[in-house]
Design a protein around this motif. Sequence first.
Motif, short mmCIF file in Angstrom:
data_model
loop_
_atom_site.label_atom_id
_atom_site.label_comp_id
_atom_site.label_asym_id
_atom_site.label_seq_id
_atom_site.Cartn_x
_atom_site.Cartn_y
_atom_site.Cartn_z
N TYR A 37 -20.69 47.10 -32.69
CA TYR A 37 -22.09 46.13 -33.09
C TYR A 37 -21.83 45.58 -31.99
O TYR A 37 -20.96 44.53 -32.20
CB TYR A 37 -22.44 46.47 -34.50
N GLU A 66 -27.53 43.79 -37.89
CA GLU A 66 -26.24 44.52 -37.32
C GLU A 66 -26.75 45.74 -36.80
O GLU A 66 -27.17 46.43 -37.35
CB GLU A 66 -25.21 44.17 -38.50
N LYS A 68 -26.36 48.65 -33.39
CA LYS A 68 -25.18 49.73 -32.40
C LYS A 68 -25.53 48.88 -30.99
O LYS A 68 -26.74 48.52 -30.69
CB LYS A 68 -25.64 50.88 -32.93
N LYS A 126 -27.44 48.82 -38.37
CA LYS A 126 -26.70 49.44 -39.48
C LYS A 126 -26.73 48.07 -40.82
O LYS A 126 -26.27 48.82 -42.10
CB LYS A 126 -25.11 49.15 -39.00
N SER A 127 -27.46 46.98 -40.33
CA SER A 127 -27.84 46.42 -41.57
C SER A 127 -28.09 45.39 -41.05
O SER A 127 -28.61 44.83 -40.10
CB SER A 127 -25.81 45.83 -42.30
#
Length: 136
Positions: A37, A66, A68, A126-127
């Motif tokens: 990430y 965040e 990949k 992801k975030s």
Amino acid sequence: MHDLSRRRAFWSAAAAFTPALFGNAAWSASAAPPKPYEFFALGDFTINLPAPDRKSRYLLVSVTLEVKSEYTQEFRDLAPRLKETVLRRLMQMSERNQLRPGESNPASVRENLYESLAEIKEHGLKSVVITRFLHS
């Protein structure tokens, strides 16, 4: 042997010995495992907040994604659209009184932003990370 000659001899021996001790992979940058990430900063967003006393109130939010690693370039390509989405969602939250000076919850803001950004590009996200959250 002069002091300078001794130093050169020492460093030559050390340079020859070190790869054998640690292996050649320890010295190559390509041997490092790829990061799964990466963090991609969208920047700072300033939103005016409604205030009953007619004073100027605002919220400053710094947003970082965040993602990949293999999708980082796709997120960079979409950056203008992603920034517009963050700004639009923050403005909606302000209009609905979900953002109030001293009472706003960064976790709630993060969740709202994630939902909005996932509509644009969910795969690889992801975030959402809030790196700054300041009220005036």
